[in-house]
Write a protein that holds these residues in place. Structure first.
Motif, PDB file in Angstrom:
ATOM      1  N   ASP A 294       0.740  18.457   1.366  1.00 57.07           N
ATOM      2  CA  ASP A 294       1.765  18.056   0.472  1.00 57.07           C
ATOM      3  C   ASP A 294       1.495  16.513   0.555  1.00 57.07           C
ATOM      4  OD1 ASP A 294       4.278  17.591  -0.660  1.00 57.07           O
ATOM      5  OD2 ASP A 294       5.562  17.538   1.368  1.00 57.07           O
ATOM      6  N   LEU A 295       1.804  15.662  -0.687  1.00 51.93           N
ATOM      7  CA  LEU A 295       1.836  14.391  -0.979  1.00 51.93           C
ATOM      8  C   LEU A 295       2.822  13.451  -0.289  1.00 51.93           C
ATOM      9  CD1 LEU A 295       0.859  14.336  -4.769  1.00 51.93           C
ATOM     10  CD2 LEU A 295      -0.616  14.109  -2.709  1.00 51.93           C
ATOM     11  N   LEU A 296       2.549  12.702   0.605  1.00 50.92           N
ATOM     12  CA  LEU A 296       3.237  11.351   1.021  1.00 50.92           C
ATOM     13  C   LEU A 296       3.370  10.331   0.250  1.00 50.92           C
ATOM     14  CD1 LEU A 296       5.132  10.851   3.579  1.00 50.92           C
ATOM     15  CD2 LEU A 296       2.968   9.870   4.485  1.00 50.92           C
ATOM     16  N   TYR A 297       4.622   9.733  -0.237  1.00 54.74           N
ATOM     17  CA  TYR A 297       4.579   8.486  -1.036  1.00 54.74           C
ATOM     18  C   TYR A 297       5.188   7.371  -0.097  1.00 54.74           C
ATOM     19  CZ  TYR A 297       4.501  11.732  -5.055  1.00 54.74           C
ATOM     20  OH  TYR A 297       3.946  12.783  -5.949  1.00 54.74           O
ATOM     21  N   LEU A 298       4.354   6.400  -0.032  1.00 53.81           N
ATOM     22  CA  LEU A 298       4.844   5.183   0.651  1.00 53.81           C
ATOM     23  C   LEU A 298       5.503   4.031  -0.240  1.00 53.81           C
ATOM     24  CD1 LEU A 298       1.680   4.447   3.248  1.00 53.81           C
ATOM     25  CD2 LEU A 298       3.779   5.994   3.592  1.00 53.81           C
ATOM     26  N   ILE A 299       6.873   3.962  -0.217  1.00 54.68           N
ATOM     27  CA  ILE A 299       7.560   3.374  -1.020  1.00 54.68           C
ATOM     28  C   ILE A 299       7.818   2.027  -0.462  1.00 54.68           C
ATOM     29  CG2 ILE A 299       9.708   3.198  -2.438  1.00 54.68           C
ATOM     30  CD1 ILE A 299       9.751   6.407  -2.277  1.00 54.68           C
ATOM     31  N   ASP A 300       7.629   1.059  -1.578  1.00 50.72           N
ATOM     32  CA  ASP A 300       7.972  -0.462  -1.241  1.00 50.72           C
ATOM     33  C   ASP A 300       9.631  -0.511  -1.384  1.00 50.72           C
ATOM     34  OD1 ASP A 300       8.467  -3.107  -1.292  1.00 50.72           O
ATOM     35  OD2 ASP A 300       6.487  -3.583  -2.451  1.00 50.72           O
ATOM     36  N   SER A 301      10.019  -0.766  -0.336  1.00 53.64           N
ATOM     37  CA  SER A 301      11.506  -0.837  -0.326  1.00 53.64           C
ATOM     38  C   SER A 301      12.157  -2.166  -0.258  1.00 53.64           C
ATOM     39  CB  SER A 301      12.133   0.143   0.826  1.00 53.64           C
ATOM     40  OG  SER A 301      11.812   1.554   0.679  1.00 53.64           O
ATOM     41  N   GLY A 302      11.386  -3.206  -0.046  1.00 53.26           N
ATOM     42  CA  GLY A 302      11.807  -4.634   0.252  1.00 53.26           C
ATOM     43  C   GLY A 302      10.870  -5.168   1.197  1.00 53.26           C
TER      44      GLY A 302
ATOM     45  N   LYS B 230       6.588  14.995  -1.469  1.00 54.63           N
ATOM     46  CA  LYS B 230       6.816  15.373  -2.828  1.00 54.63           C
ATOM     47  C   LYS B 230       7.681  16.678  -2.397  1.00 54.63           C
ATOM     48  CE  LYS B 230       4.557  17.311  -6.906  1.00 54.63           C
ATOM     49  NZ  LYS B 230       5.170  18.693  -6.944  1.00 54.63           N
ATOM     50  N   GLU B 231       7.667  17.391  -1.468  1.00 51.80           N
ATOM     51  CA  GLU B 231       8.338  18.538  -1.072  1.00 51.80           C
ATOM     52  C   GLU B 231       9.919  18.017  -1.222  1.00 51.80           C
ATOM     53  OE1 GLU B 231       8.707  22.311   2.060  1.00 51.80           O
ATOM     54  OE2 GLU B 231       7.565  20.321   2.512  1.00 51.80           O
TER      55      GLU B 231
ATOM     56  N   ASP C  33      11.190  17.028  -4.711  1.00 52.10           N
ATOM     57  CA  ASP C  33      11.346  18.290  -5.564  1.00 52.10           C
ATOM     58  C   ASP C  33      12.547  18.909  -5.116  1.00 52.10           C
ATOM     59  OD1 ASP C  33       8.967  17.738  -6.780  1.00 52.10           O
ATOM     60  OD2 ASP C  33       7.789  19.251  -5.732  1.00 52.10           O
ATOM     61  N   GLY C  34      12.984  18.705  -3.838  1.00 51.66           N
ATOM     62  CA  GLY C  34      13.950  19.395  -3.292  1.00 51.66           C
ATOM     63  C   GLY C  34      15.298  18.722  -3.753  1.00 51.66           C
ATOM     64  N   TRP C  35      15.414  17.540  -3.684  1.00 54.67           N
ATOM     65  CA  TRP C  35      16.345  16.630  -4.299  1.00 54.67           C
ATOM     66  C   TRP C  35      16.718  17.014  -5.522  1.00 54.67           C
ATOM     67  CZ3 TRP C  35      14.890  11.126  -2.466  1.00 54.67           C
ATOM     68  CH2 TRP C  35      15.391  10.979  -0.850  1.00 54.67           C
ATOM     69  N   LEU C  36      15.726  17.309  -6.433  1.00 51.99           N
ATOM     70  CA  LEU C  36      15.849  17.615  -7.924  1.00 51.99           C
ATOM     71  C   LEU C  36      16.320  18.884  -8.006  1.00 51.99           C
ATOM     72  CD1 LEU C  36      12.597  16.420  -9.631  1.00 51.99           C
ATOM     73  CD2 LEU C  36      14.847  15.438 -10.288  1.00 51.99           C
ATOM     74  N   GLU C  37      15.786  20.053  -7.233  1.00 49.89           N
ATOM     75  CA  GLU C  37      16.350  21.293  -7.412  1.00 49.89           C
ATOM     76  C   GLU C  37      17.800  21.397  -6.793  1.00 49.89           C
ATOM     77  OE1 GLU C  37      15.165  25.623  -5.392  1.00 49.89           O
ATOM     78  OE2 GLU C  37      13.643  24.040  -5.207  1.00 49.89           O
TER      79      GLU C  37
END
Length: 209
Positions: A190-198, A156-157, A160-164
């Protein structure tokens, strides 16, 4: 200023095809010294510029040519590893759609099961799409394939940094989060997001070692 991917137009496909042959010739020689030292080794698709900066769609014929070379390397390694006369775990990792991340990996002795938990299997398995990736089906006749998840993880950090910094939009962030299949809480909170990328197709001989 928002970040946008730069999709490069690639010219000279005949020249790039010759790069496949050069990569294969180099990769066919098995790195026994590295295996003995680290108990595992691998070879990646270091075919310039596709493995570093290329973000466009590869032609279907080029993908099949590259993967045929990967299979040639895999079978060559399999033959050479027979000289060890001991168990080993040799496999192909085929990434889709991130095809140029594909590689051949092997482990043995203390690291024999090193890659067992690298990828999580998809609940719904299906037949390997031979027509999509292979010119010569004989090269996969003696192989089993498992369909797994290609996971990328971001905190999440970082988001958030990308958005900022205006590196992504809120809509792009929402698109990332729609592909989250698991969320973890790290030791720092901090939250860790596991993303299905393929997908990752894991292939190996029906009888290994």
């Amino acid at each position: 200023m928002h970040y946008h991917s730069k999709k490069k137009k690639i010219r000279g496909w005949k020249r790039h095809k010759r790069k496949i042959d050069r990569w294969k010739r180099h990769a066919m020689t098995f790195p026994f010294d590295e295996l003995h030292a680290h108990k595992r080794t691998y070879v990646k698709l270091t075919i310039h510029p596709f493995y570093i900066s290329f973000e466009g769609k590869l032609p279907a014929w080029f993908v099949r040519e590259v993967f045929d070379a990967v299979l040639d390397v895999y079978h060559s390694w399999h033959e050479q590893l027979q000289l060890l006369h001991e168990p080993y775990d040799l496999m192909v990792w085929l990434f889709d759609p991130d095809f140029m991340k594909s590689q051949v990996v092997v482990s043995y002795r203390d690291c024999l099961h090193f890659y067992d938990q690298t990828f999580e299997q998809r609940e719904q398995q299906r037949a390997f799409p031979t027509d999509k990736f292979v010119n010569d089906p004989m090269k996969v006749n003696d192989m089993n394939w498992q369909l797994c998840i290609h996971t990328t993880d971001w905190t999440k950090e970082i988001f958030d940094g990308w958005l900022e910094d205006d590196l992504i939009t809120r809509q792009e962030l929402d698109r990332y989060k729609r592909n989250v299949y698991e969320t973890m809480v790290l030791s720092n909170g901090d939250l860790l997001y596991l993303i299905d990328s393929g997908n990752v197709w894991i292939g190996k001989h029906t009888q290994e070692g």
